[in-house]
Structure formats: structure tokens, C-alpha cells
Design an enzyme around this catalytic site. Structure first.
Site, mmCIF file in Angstrom:
data_model
loop_
_atom_site.group_PDB
_atom_site.id
_atom_site.type_symbol
_atom_site.label_atom_id
_atom_site.label_comp_id
_atom_site.label_asym_id
_atom_site.label_seq_id
_atom_site.Cartn_x
_atom_site.Cartn_y
_atom_site.Cartn_z
ATOM 1 N N LYS A 77 88.301 -53.947 66.913
ATOM 2 C CA LYS A 77 87.458 -55.113 66.708
ATOM 3 C C LYS A 77 87.403 -55.382 65.208
ATOM 4 O O LYS A 77 87.663 -54.494 64.406
ATOM 5 C CB LYS A 77 86.079 -54.895 67.310
ATOM 6 N N ASP A 101 82.037 -49.714 58.789
ATOM 7 C CA ASP A 101 83.501 -49.690 58.675
ATOM 8 C C ASP A 101 84.143 -51.050 58.909
ATOM 9 O O ASP A 101 85.366 -51.137 59.043
ATOM 10 C CB ASP A 101 84.095 -48.641 59.616
ATOM 11 N N ASP A 122 84.096 -53.264 61.428
ATOM 12 C CA ASP A 122 84.630 -53.777 62.690
ATOM 13 C C ASP A 122 83.615 -54.587 63.490
ATOM 14 O O ASP A 122 83.991 -55.310 64.396
ATOM 15 C CB ASP A 122 85.270 -52.665 63.541
ATOM 16 N N ARG A 123 82.332 -54.466 63.156
ATOM 17 C CA ARG A 123 81.327 -55.245 63.897
ATOM 18 C C ARG A 123 80.969 -56.519 63.143
ATOM 19 O O ARG A 123 81.204 -56.618 61.940
ATOM 20 C CB ARG A 123 80.047 -54.424 64.063
ATOM 21 N N THR A 149 82.835 -49.491 78.177
ATOM 22 C CA THR A 149 82.491 -49.582 76.759
ATOM 23 C C THR A 149 83.473 -48.766 75.928
ATOM 24 O O THR A 149 83.794 -47.634 76.274
ATOM 25 C CB THR A 149 81.068 -49.036 76.553
ATOM 26 N N ASP A 191 79.424 -54.115 59.562
ATOM 27 C CA ASP A 191 78.828 -52.778 59.602
ATOM 28 C C ASP A 191 79.541 -51.820 58.650
ATOM 29 O O ASP A 191 80.364 -52.234 57.836
ATOM 30 C CB ASP A 191 78.857 -52.244 61.030
ATOM 31 N N SER A 219 80.888 -45.452 61.508
ATOM 32 C CA SER A 219 80.585 -46.838 61.820
ATOM 33 C C SER A 219 79.226 -47.305 61.299
ATOM 34 O O SER A 219 78.954 -47.214 60.116
ATOM 35 C CB SER A 219 80.704 -47.044 63.327
ATOM 36 N N HIS A 220 78.367 -47.731 62.234
ATOM 37 C CA HIS A 220 77.069 -48.294 61.844
ATOM 38 C C HIS A 220 76.015 -47.220 61.609
ATOM 39 O O HIS A 220 74.883 -47.526 61.265
ATOM 40 C CB HIS A 220 76.592 -49.228 62.964
ATOM 41 N N LYS A 242 88.152 -40.524 63.378
ATOM 42 C CA LYS A 242 88.739 -41.137 64.567
ATOM 43 C C LYS A 242 90.242 -41.181 64.363
ATOM 44 O O LYS A 242 90.712 -41.400 63.237
ATOM 45 C CB LYS A 242 88.177 -42.552 64.692
ATOM 46 N N THR A 268 82.497 -42.212 72.270
ATOM 47 C CA THR A 268 82.994 -43.568 72.482
ATOM 48 C C THR A 268 84.034 -43.938 71.427
ATOM 49 O O THR A 268 85.001 -44.632 71.698
ATOM 50 C CB THR A 268 81.827 -44.581 72.404
ATOM 51 N N SER A 324 78.123 -54.935 71.766
ATOM 52 C CA SER A 324 77.732 -54.134 70.606
ATOM 53 C C SER A 324 78.270 -54.734 69.309
ATOM 54 O O SER A 324 78.626 -54.003 68.395
ATOM 55 C CB SER A 324 78.217 -52.702 70.780
HETATM 56 C C1 G16 Z 1 81.838 -48.071 69.102
HETATM 57 C C2 G16 Z 1 82.955 -48.492 69.999
HETATM 58 C C3 G16 Z 1 82.557 -49.713 70.770
HETATM 59 C C4 G16 Z 1 81.266 -49.475 71.516
HETATM 60 C C5 G16 Z 1 80.197 -49.030 70.539
HETATM 61 C C6 G16 Z 1 78.909 -48.635 71.207
HETATM 62 O O1 G16 Z 1 81.646 -49.021 68.116
HETATM 63 O O2 G16 Z 1 84.123 -48.770 69.267
HETATM 64 O O3 G16 Z 1 83.589 -50.014 71.650
HETATM 65 O O4 G16 Z 1 80.851 -50.626 72.165
HETATM 66 O O5 G16 Z 1 80.651 -47.909 69.828
HETATM 67 O O6 G16 Z 1 79.133 -47.503 71.977
HETATM 68 P P1 G16 Z 1 77.936 -46.702 72.626
HETATM 69 O O7 G16 Z 1 77.184 -47.716 73.440
HETATM 70 O O8 G16 Z 1 78.609 -45.638 73.439
HETATM 71 O O9 G16 Z 1 77.076 -46.162 71.517
HETATM 72 P P2 G16 Z 1 81.545 -48.583 66.591
HETATM 73 O O10 G16 Z 1 81.333 -49.878 65.853
HETATM 74 O O11 G16 Z 1 80.377 -47.650 66.527
HETATM 75 O O12 G16 Z 1 82.834 -47.912 66.305
#
Ligand code: G16
Length: 547
Positions: free
Chosen positions: A380, A283, A285-286, A348, A281, A117-118, A130, A22, A369
Site C-alpha cells: 500500500k 513507514d 504506506d498508510r 486483512t 504513517d 509502521s504506525h 519485514k 499481519t 486500516s
Molecule cells: C498492516 C498490514 C495491513 C493491515 C494492518 C492492520 O499495516 O499491512 O494489511 O490491515 O496492518 O492489521 P491488524 O488489524 O492485524 O493490526 P501496517 O501499516 O501496520 O503495516
């Protein structure tokens, strides 16, 4: 010291599974630390992406374990691959939205964002890479697919034998003829936020008694939050908690939800809670938004921000449109309808918003998310959401609870929750999805308790800008009356499979707007198990996390 700056071609062989999910390639640190593993992926990126000779590349990460090492590797490889300049955040730090902004501001051809990320960090945890393109946003599927195909055939990569760059000192050095500029990771981003929001109004509200707490979770937003919230907006020192980025995030998951930000919830639901609570989170972005005694779901936050965005200078002229990912609740669609602007439903992944933003078709985007953002960057942006909330609170002079209550009274309320079943055996998760896919056609008309299925399908998206088709983006079961359940497998995990079950029930303006979410969703939770056989397939009777 004489340094041999000749470009070295290093032989390598492909690794299985370097397929971006993703949001980039995420794997355990032990996988990434294998000789040539990161190099193969980075070379595949450089081989596939659009760039001119002498182009600028941005590099930054969330400070997690392996960050500095991979940055040094990427700098050497960029020099060997013909880049003219690398911009790197001091200490190897750049939040994802700040990286997006730096790419755009300095006209870079793209950037490497090093983050999982998280997901947790440390020697036994996760790492990720990424690639973001010149618009500052995550590479679209056509690019990530080309990179993946390249990883399956790669037989060499290019590098130079130069010493490590001093990442801690702001300034410029030369690496084999390429300029490496270590930049302040916060300055450009903070200046952008000052342009978007009414800092004077927020400062006045703070002086008048507005209080908040922000949990940076020992992740990348600490330095940004200290600078913006405490130094520029005047919140009291100590407002930002866990503000020092650590390689292992202090042993926690830097995931701003009820489970991993439990302390924040305890504060916001306790005696003497401040007016506003937020977290970001790994990085940056959340975002997590909690008012005194009230949790605002990310889907509701998107809708409330969109409905009130005109109160911030950047959005005073109105919004062009609102986009949300398919599993995100339809609350934002109701705002779009009231504003008489288009609403978009994408798969997503933030990468799907890029085309809409570039084409000027929408201004604000969001995902369930915990992601919200706007056309100011192409990612984001956690602190952006916090600042827009603060701007709205300052102008309206009301509490989060009052703003939420007035919103629901006007638009109705989309009760919503996501149930995650983590670390499932991949075969069990795939079998569940395959069985469910096969049963979709027969579902319409069937009743599950009081719920009757109206329609069921596998979500596919045709990008309205470039016409590209993305199929198999989640299974939807829609019930009469507007409730729905969505089933998806996560594309960001690094261990087994994660099943996500998204539950939504709409209650109109005249309905019960102040009920417990778990009560309102009880029938849907039972239906989800009956429809998908969650317990039968996985042996789990409860989700691992509810958000
Ligand atoms: C990433 C993507 C988001 C997505 C999220 C959850 O977020 O950038 O667009 O909604 O993963 O994805 P999944 O449901 O496939 O785990 P982040 O914050 O992890 O980069």
C-alpha cells in the site's frame, strides 16, 4: 587497514515468539536489542527465502530507533550469506512503498523493510522487520511460516567482521566482497509517481489556488513529500508539516487517524482550512484523507479513488478489478459492480493482494486500516493515494465534499467505523473470541434491538491464484438489510491484545446520506456489546480509539 573478511559462524539459541504477524515481526525495542535477537530472525529469513548466489537485497527502514544499527547488522550478514549486492536507502531511509518499487525496478531477490509502521518508536517503543519477496510485496504466509519454523531451531548465524558502512553518503562500497550501494531513497519513487499521475494538471490547479496541508508525522514520508508536493507540484513551502524523520517520531504515534493526527483534523475543520489535508504513517504506506470539513473513511476513499481512477493517466484504460480486505466496507464492491469488473474480498494484510496483482486480476486494492494502492508496487502506498486524490481534484475542479456527495448519491453510502480496544489482557481477548466463535451458530434469527442476524461465520479465504487456504480471519455477524459487525484480534500490536470491532451500515441512494456516522451506527454499537460481551470480558465500556 587490513580487514579480516572471513565469514564467522556465531553460535546462538532460538528465541520464543519470532512469529511474523499481519506485517512482519514487531516487538518492543528492548526485545529486538537483545544479543542475537535480530540476527536470529535475519538468518532465518536468509535460510528460507528464494534467492540465487550473488542476488541483490534491498534494505531500508522508516528511520526509527535501532534502524541504523540493525541495517549495519543486516549488511554484514548479507555479505556472509552470499548476497552479491545490497541497495540501501541513504540514511537508512526507504519508505515501504519505495522499497517495494526499488526491489522491482532493480530485479532484487527481495528486501528487508525495518519498520513497526504506525506503532510508536524510541528506546521503550516498537521495532520491526519485514521481508518482501521479488515481486516487491510482503512475503506470503507460506514464507513467513517457514521463517518462523526456522527461528525455532536456529543454532548459528553467519556474519563478517567489517566496519560500519557510511549510510549517509550516496555511492558504492565493498563489504567482504559484496557491493553496498547507498541510493537516493526518493528519486526512483518520485519518478514513478510522475509517470502515474498528471503532474501538469495538478501544478496548474495549484497555480490556480488549490491548497493542501500534509502531516508527515516526523516519519519517513517527510523527504518524499517535500520533494513531490512542494518542489515538483509547487505547493507552498510549509505545506508539509513535521517533515523531518525522527527516531522517536517526536514522541508521537505516527498513526494517521483522528486521535494521532488531531492537529490535521483541527486545521481541516477550522476556519480558513485548505482544500485538502492528508497524512501518512511511520513507514509511508498508510494515508489519511480529509477534505475541508469532511473526513473520508479509508473504505470510502478506496471506493472514490476506484470510481475516479480513469482521470489519472496510469488508469485511463480502466481497472481490471478491485480488491479489499474483508473488514473494509463494501463501498468498493458497488463501484466494481458499476464498472462491471470483479471485486475480491481478502483477509486483512497486504500480502493477500500480491497474487491478485501479479495475476493481473485487480488494479486497485485497499483496506479500512488506511491503506490503498495499485499494481504500480506491491505495497500500500500513502503518497500514491494522496497524489491520486490530487489528480482527481485537479481534473474535476470540485471539492472533496462535492465529490463525496456525488459518489454517495450514485452508489449509496456505507456508514462505517472501527472501534479498537487496545492493550487488553491476552486471556480476556482470547476468551471473548472463543465464546463468540462458539455462539456463532446460534445467532441467525436472533434480534438485537431493531437488527436481526441473517448469518454469522468465521471468515476463511481460498486464494484464487494458488489455492492456499487462510482460516480464522475474523468473525462476521451479518444482519438483514446489509449491516454487519466484524470482530478480529489485531496482528500488529506489541502489548497484550487489541480487539477490533468493525461496524458497517448501508444506506441506499434514496436514504439519509448526510447523517452523523455515530448516530447511524448506534444500534450496531449496542448490538456489538450484546453479541460479544465486550464489557463483560474486558471491563471496558468505551473503545480506546475510534477510526
Ligand atoms: C498492516 C498490514 C495491513 C493491515 C494492518 C492492520 O499495516 O499491512 O494489511 O490491515 O496492518 O492489521 P491488524 O488489524 O492485524 O493490526 P501496517 O501499516 O501496520 O503495516
Amino acid at each position: 587497514m587490513i580487514i579480516d573478511t572471513a565469514i564467522a559462524t556465531i553460535a546462538t539459541t532460538p528465541f520464543d515468539g519470532q512469529k511474523p504477524g499481519t506485517s512482519g515481526l514487531r516487538k518492543k525495542v528492548k526485545v529486538f536489542a537483545q544479543p542475537h535477537y535480530a540476527e536470529n530472525f535475519i538468518q532465518s529469513v536468509f535460510d528460507c527465502v528464494e534467492r540465487d548466489e550473488g542476488a541483490t537485497l534491498v534494505i531500508g527502514g522508516d528511520g526509527r530507533y535501532l534502524n541504523r544499527q540493525v541495517i549495519q547488522t543486516a549488511i554484514r550478514m548479507a555479505a556472509a550469506n552470499g548476497y552479491g549486492r545490497v541497495l540501501v536507502g541513504q540514511g537508512g531511509i526507504l519508505s515501504t512503498p519505495a522499497a517495494s518499487h526499488v526491489i522491482r525496478q532493480y530485479g532484487a531477490s527481495g528486501g528487508l523493510v525495518l519498520s513497526a509502521s504506525h506503532n510508536p518508536g524510541g528506546p521503550d517503543e516498537d521495532f520491526g522487520i519485514k521481508y518482501n519477496i521479488a515481486n516487491g510485496g510482503p512475503a506470503p504466509e507460506s514464507v513467513t511460516e517457514a521463517i518462523y519454523i526456522r527461528t525455532t531451531a536456529i543454532d548459528s548465524y553467519l556474519t563478517v567482521a567489517t566496519p560500519d558502512v557510511d549510510l549517509d553518503t550516496i555511492g558504492e562500497t565493498d563489504v567482504a566482497g559484496m557491493a553496498v550501494q547507498v541510493i537516493d531513497p526518493v528519486a526512483d519513487y518520485a519518478a514513478l509517481m510522475e509517470r502515474l499521475f498528471d503532474f501538469a494538471a495538478i501544478r496548474a490547479a495549484v497555480a490556480g489556488g488549490l491548497t493542501m496541508t500534509f502531516d508527515a508525522m516526523h516519519a519517513v514520508t517527510g523527504p518524499y513529500a517535500h520533494e513531490i508536493l512542494e518542489r515538483r507540484l509547487g505547493f507552498a513551502p510549509g505545506t508539509v508539516k513535521n517533515g523531518v524523520p525522527l527516531e522517536d517520531f517526536g514522541g508521537h504515534h505516527p498513526d494517521p487517524n483522528m486521535v494521532h493526527a488531531a492537529d490535521l483534523f483541527a486545521t481541516m475543520f477550522g476556519d480558513d482550512a485548505p482544500d485538502f489535508g492528508a497524512a501518512s504513517d511511520g513507514d509511508g504506506d498508510r494515508n489519511l484523507i480529509v477534505g475541508r470539513g469532511i473526513f473520508v473513511t479509508p473504505s470510502d476513499s478506496l471506493a472514490m479513488l476506484a470510481a475516479n481512477a480513469h482521470l489519472a493517466p496510469a488508469y485511463a484504460g480502466g481497472l481490471k478489478g478491485i480488491a479489499r480486505s474483508m473488514p473494509t466496507s463494501a463501498a468498493a464492491d458497488r463501484v466494481a459492480a458499476a464498472l462491471n469488473i470483479p471485486a475480491f474480498e481478502t483477509p486483512t494484510g497486504w500480502k493477500f493482494f500480491g497474487n491478485l496483482l501479479d495475476a493481473g486480476m485487480c488494479t486497485i486494492c485497499g483496506e479500512e486500516s488506511a491503506g490503498t494502492g495499485s499494481d504500480h508496487v506491491r505495497e500500500k502506498d500513502g503518497l500514491w493515494a494522496v497524489l491520486l486524490w490530487l489528480n482527481i481534484l485537479a481534473v474535476r475542479g470540485q471539492s472533496v465534499a462535492q465529490i463525496a456527495a456525488e459518489h454517495w448519491a450514485r452508489f449509496g453510502r456505507n456508514y462505517y467505523a472501527r472501534h479498537d480496544y487496545e492493550a487488553l489482557p491476552t486471556e480476556a481477548a482470547n476468551a471473548l473470541m472463543a465464546d463468540l466463535t462458539a455462539s456463532l451458530e446460534a445467532l441467525p434469527g436472533r434480534a438485537f434491538g431493531p437488527l436481526v442476524v441473517e448469518a454469522a461465520d468465521s471468515f476463511a479465504y481460498t486464494d484464487p491464484v494458488d489455492g492456499s487456504l487462510s482460516a480464522n480471519q475474523g468473525l462476521r455477524v451479518l444482519f438483514e438489510g446489509g449491516s454487519r459487525i466484524v470482530f478480529r484480534l489485531s496482528g500488529t500490536g506489541t502489548e497484550g491484545a487489541t480487539l477490533r470491532v468493525y461496524l458497517e451500515r448501508y444506506e441506499p441512494e434514496s436514504g439519509d446520506l448526510a447523517a452523523q456516522t455515530s448516530d447511524m451506527l448506534a444500534d450496531l454499537i449496542a448490538a456489538a456489546d450484546a453479541i460479544a460481551g465486550i464489557t463483560r470480558h474486558t471491563g471496558r465500556s468505551q473503545p480506546s480509539v475510534i477510526t
